[in-house]
Design a protein around this motif. Structure first.
Motif, PDB file in Angstrom:
ATOM      1  N   GLU A  56       0.862  -1.167   0.000  1.00  0.00           N
ATOM      2  CA  GLU A  56       0.000   0.000   0.000  1.00  0.00           C
ATOM      3  C   GLU A  56       0.907   1.228   0.000  1.00  0.00           C
ATOM      4  O   GLU A  56       1.714   1.401   0.917  1.00  0.00           O
ATOM      5  CB  GLU A  56      -0.886  -0.029   1.248  1.00  0.00           C
ATOM      6  CG  GLU A  56      -1.994   0.980   1.235  1.00  0.00           C
ATOM      7  CD  GLU A  56      -2.924   0.782   2.417  1.00  0.00           C
ATOM      8  OE1 GLU A  56      -3.026   1.726   3.218  1.00  0.00           O
ATOM      9  OE2 GLU A  56      -3.525  -0.302   2.527  1.00  0.00           O
ATOM     10  N   ASN A  57       0.814   2.039  -1.024  1.00  0.00           N
ATOM     11  CA  ASN A  57       1.673   3.223  -1.184  1.00  0.00           C
ATOM     12  C   ASN A  57       3.159   2.856  -1.161  1.00  0.00           C
ATOM     13  O   ASN A  57       3.980   3.580  -0.602  1.00  0.00           O
ATOM     14  CB  ASN A  57       1.365   4.267  -0.112  1.00  0.00           C
ATOM     15  CG  ASN A  57      -0.046   4.781  -0.200  1.00  0.00           C
ATOM     16  OD1 ASN A  57      -0.591   4.957  -1.283  1.00  0.00           O
ATOM     17  ND2 ASN A  57      -0.661   5.006   0.939  1.00  0.00           N
ATOM     18  N   GLY A  58       3.494   1.711  -1.723  1.00  0.00           N
ATOM     19  CA  GLY A  58       4.883   1.278  -1.782  1.00  0.00           C
ATOM     20  C   GLY A  58       5.414   0.663  -0.503  1.00  0.00           C
ATOM     21  O   GLY A  58       6.591   0.366  -0.400  1.00  0.00           O
ATOM     22  N   VAL A  59       4.559   0.470   0.491  1.00  0.00           N
ATOM     23  CA  VAL A  59       4.978  -0.075   1.783  1.00  0.00           C
ATOM     24  C   VAL A  59       4.416  -1.479   1.939  1.00  0.00           C
ATOM     25  O   VAL A  59       3.238  -1.715   1.687  1.00  0.00           O
ATOM     26  CB  VAL A  59       4.484   0.821   2.944  1.00  0.00           C
ATOM     27  CG1 VAL A  59       4.866   0.232   4.291  1.00  0.00           C
ATOM     28  CG2 VAL A  59       5.040   2.223   2.804  1.00  0.00           C
ATOM     29  N   ILE A  60       5.280  -2.409   2.364  1.00  0.00           N
ATOM     30  CA  ILE A  60       4.856  -3.792   2.567  1.00  0.00           C
ATOM     31  C   ILE A  60       5.450  -4.315   3.869  1.00  0.00           C
ATOM     32  O   ILE A  60       6.544  -3.912   4.268  1.00  0.00           O
ATOM     33  CB  ILE A  60       5.251  -4.685   1.374  1.00  0.00           C
ATOM     34  CG1 ILE A  60       4.521  -6.013   1.435  1.00  0.00           C
ATOM     35  CG2 ILE A  60       6.759  -4.875   1.288  1.00  0.00           C
ATOM     36  CD1 ILE A  60       4.441  -6.738   0.121  1.00  0.00           C
ATOM     37  N   THR A  61       4.713  -5.180   4.531  1.00  0.00           N
ATOM     38  CA  THR A  61       5.189  -5.831   5.748  1.00  0.00           C
ATOM     39  C   THR A  61       5.663  -7.232   5.385  1.00  0.00           C
ATOM     40  O   THR A  61       4.946  -7.970   4.720  1.00  0.00           O
ATOM     41  CB  THR A  61       4.062  -5.908   6.797  1.00  0.00           C
ATOM     42  OG1 THR A  61       3.638  -4.577   7.102  1.00  0.00           O
ATOM     43  CG2 THR A  61       4.538  -6.586   8.065  1.00  0.00           C
ATOM     44  N   ALA A  91       7.309  -2.982  -6.903  1.00  0.00           N
ATOM     45  CA  ALA A  91       8.617  -3.315  -6.321  1.00  0.00           C
ATOM     46  C   ALA A  91       8.446  -3.930  -4.942  1.00  0.00           C
ATOM     47  O   ALA A  91       9.099  -4.922  -4.604  1.00  0.00           O
ATOM     48  CB  ALA A  91       9.489  -2.068  -6.239  1.00  0.00           C
ATOM     49  N   ALA A  92       7.544  -3.382  -4.137  1.00  0.00           N
ATOM     50  CA  ALA A  92       7.333  -3.890  -2.782  1.00  0.00           C
ATOM     51  C   ALA A  92       6.791  -5.315  -2.803  1.00  0.00           C
ATOM     52  O   ALA A  92       7.245  -6.176  -2.043  1.00  0.00           O
ATOM     53  CB  ALA A  92       6.378  -2.967  -2.033  1.00  0.00           C
ATOM     54  N   GLU A  93       5.842  -5.582  -3.668  1.00  0.00           N
ATOM     55  CA  GLU A  93       5.242  -6.918  -3.732  1.00  0.00           C
ATOM     56  C   GLU A  93       6.214  -7.959  -4.278  1.00  0.00           C
ATOM     57  O   GLU A  93       6.058  -9.151  -4.033  1.00  0.00           O
ATOM     58  CB  GLU A  93       3.948  -6.866  -4.539  1.00  0.00           C
ATOM     59  CG  GLU A  93       2.854  -6.123  -3.795  1.00  0.00           C
ATOM     60  CD  GLU A  93       1.587  -5.897  -4.598  1.00  0.00           C
ATOM     61  OE1 GLU A  93       1.494  -6.376  -5.750  1.00  0.00           O
ATOM     62  OE2 GLU A  93       0.686  -5.221  -4.070  1.00  0.00           O
ATOM     63  N   ARG A  94       7.239  -7.521  -4.974  1.00  0.00           N
ATOM     64  CA  ARG A  94       8.264  -8.442  -5.480  1.00  0.00           C
ATOM     65  C   ARG A  94       9.034  -9.088  -4.327  1.00  0.00           C
ATOM     66  O   ARG A  94       9.550 -10.190  -4.439  1.00  0.00           O
ATOM     67  CB  ARG A  94       9.216  -7.667  -6.406  1.00  0.00           C
ATOM     68  CG  ARG A  94      10.348  -8.485  -6.973  1.00  0.00           C
ATOM     69  CD  ARG A  94       9.812  -9.585  -7.886  1.00  0.00           C
ATOM     70  NE  ARG A  94      10.873 -10.419  -8.382  1.00  0.00           N
ATOM     71  CZ  ARG A  94      11.284 -11.559  -7.805  1.00  0.00           C
ATOM     72  NH1 ARG A  94      10.699 -11.992  -6.717  1.00  0.00           N
ATOM     73  NH2 ARG A  94      12.253 -12.263  -8.333  1.00  0.00           N
ATOM     74  N   LEU A  95       9.088  -8.408  -3.183  1.00  0.00           N
ATOM     75  CA  LEU A  95       9.873  -8.873  -2.044  1.00  0.00           C
ATOM     76  C   LEU A  95       9.263 -10.068  -1.316  1.00  0.00           C
ATOM     77  O   LEU A  95       9.948 -10.719  -0.537  1.00  0.00           O
ATOM     78  CB  LEU A  95      10.081  -7.732  -1.046  1.00  0.00           C
ATOM     79  CG  LEU A  95      10.830  -6.529  -1.595  1.00  0.00           C
ATOM     80  CD1 LEU A  95      10.913  -5.436  -0.542  1.00  0.00           C
ATOM     81  CD2 LEU A  95      12.205  -6.923  -2.104  1.00  0.00           C
ATOM     82  N   VAL A  96       8.002 -10.349  -1.546  1.00  0.00           N
ATOM     83  CA  VAL A  96       7.370 -11.475  -0.864  1.00  0.00           C
ATOM     84  C   VAL A  96       7.209 -12.692  -1.771  1.00  0.00           C
ATOM     85  O   VAL A  96       6.557 -13.665  -1.401  1.00  0.00           O
ATOM     86  CB  VAL A  96       6.006 -11.081  -0.237  1.00  0.00           C
ATOM     87  CG1 VAL A  96       6.211 -10.087   0.885  1.00  0.00           C
ATOM     88  CG2 VAL A  96       5.062 -10.529  -1.280  1.00  0.00           C
ATOM     89  N   LYS A  97       7.802 -12.642  -2.933  1.00  0.00           N
ATOM     90  CA  LYS A  97       7.811 -13.804  -3.831  1.00  0.00           C
ATOM     91  C   LYS A  97       8.716 -14.877  -3.238  1.00  0.00           C
ATOM     92  O   LYS A  97       9.601 -14.599  -2.433  1.00  0.00           O
ATOM     93  CB  LYS A  97       8.298 -13.420  -5.231  1.00  0.00           C
ATOM     94  CG  LYS A  97       7.467 -12.366  -5.910  1.00  0.00           C
ATOM     95  CD  LYS A  97       6.204 -12.941  -6.432  1.00  0.00           C
ATOM     96  CE  LYS A  97       5.458 -11.868  -7.217  1.00  0.00           C
ATOM     97  NZ  LYS A  97       4.131 -12.195  -7.491  1.00  0.00           N
ATOM     98  N   ALA A  98       8.523 -16.104  -3.669  1.00  0.00           N
ATOM     99  CA  ALA A  98       9.215 -17.254  -3.073  1.00  0.00           C
ATOM    100  C   ALA A  98      10.733 -17.151  -3.151  1.00  0.00           C
ATOM    101  O   ALA A  98      11.425 -17.435  -2.165  1.00  0.00           O
ATOM    102  CB  ALA A  98       8.745 -18.538  -3.743  1.00  0.00           C
ATOM    103  N   ASP A  99      11.283 -16.722  -4.280  1.00  0.00           N
ATOM    104  CA  ASP A  99      12.741 -16.683  -4.409  1.00  0.00           C
ATOM    105  C   ASP A  99      13.372 -15.629  -3.497  1.00  0.00           C
ATOM    106  O   ASP A  99      14.404 -15.870  -2.876  1.00  0.00           O
ATOM    107  CB  ASP A  99      13.167 -16.486  -5.859  1.00  0.00           C
ATOM    108  CG  ASP A  99      12.565 -15.249  -6.514  1.00  0.00           C
ATOM    109  OD1 ASP A  99      11.600 -14.680  -5.967  1.00  0.00           O
ATOM    110  OD2 ASP A  99      13.052 -14.859  -7.590  1.00  0.00           O
ATOM    111  N   ALA A 100      12.736 -14.476  -3.382  1.00  0.00           N
ATOM    112  CA  ALA A 100      13.250 -13.424  -2.503  1.00  0.00           C
ATOM    113  C   ALA A 100      13.142 -13.850  -1.042  1.00  0.00           C
ATOM    114  O   ALA A 100      14.060 -13.628  -0.244  1.00  0.00           O
ATOM    115  CB  ALA A 100      12.497 -12.126  -2.736  1.00  0.00           C
TER     116      ALA A 100
END
Length: 153
Positions: A56-61, A91-100
């Motif tokens: 949300e607005n580029g912020v991810i937990t 970009a933020a949602e890319r961080l919760v993908k399996a490889d990352a």
């Protein structure tokens, strides 16, 4: 005497059961009170929690994650939750993908607990995490990283 106790128990059960049915009928009948309570709790849940893995607005937990880390006494557990600010939601949602996420866990599991106890160790870890995440988001896409939870056991 025993008969009197049984009558008293039956009386109490009947008396305690009556207010529940009276309150349901005062809410409009047919269980209307329960549906209103359910709607309120659903609204509360939707309002309080955002969907996991959604930025949300580029912020991810990210997390909470529990990882075994090295220690002089064998293994310890690290429970970690991070809030990551990125340039955009993609970009933020890319961080919760399996490889990352896998590379994150592998990196954390090679850390030594004693090095992370001091604030200086946490700041070094923050820099390493930003560098790791930048590998997946692209250069200069990760703006900041905050530790929301950082617990050893």
């Amino acid at each position: 005497m025993r008969h009197g106790v049984q009558l008293l128990l039956v009386f109490l059960v009947l008396v305690l059961a009556v207010p529940a049915s009276v309150s349901a009928s005062s809410e409009g009948g047919h269980g209307g009170g329960d549906s209103k309570k359910k709607e309120k709790s659903e609204k509360k849940e939707k309002g309080d929690k955002k969907e996991a893995g959604k930025a949300e607005n580029g912020v991810i937990t990210i997390g909470p994650l529990v990882v075994n880390i090295l220690s002089n006494k064998g293994y310890r557990f690290l429970r970690l939750e991070m809030i990551v600010e990125c340039a955009d939601n993609e970009a933020a949602e890319r961080l919760v993908k399996a490889d990352a996420k896998e590379e994150l866990i592998l990196m954390l599991s090679n850390k030594v607990a004693d090095n992370l106890l001091a604030n200086s160790g946490k700041m070094i870890l923050r820099k390493e995490l930003i560098d790791l995440f930048s590998k997946y988001t692209g250069p200069d896409k990760v703006k900041n990283l905050y530790f929301a939870e950082f617990v050893f056991q």
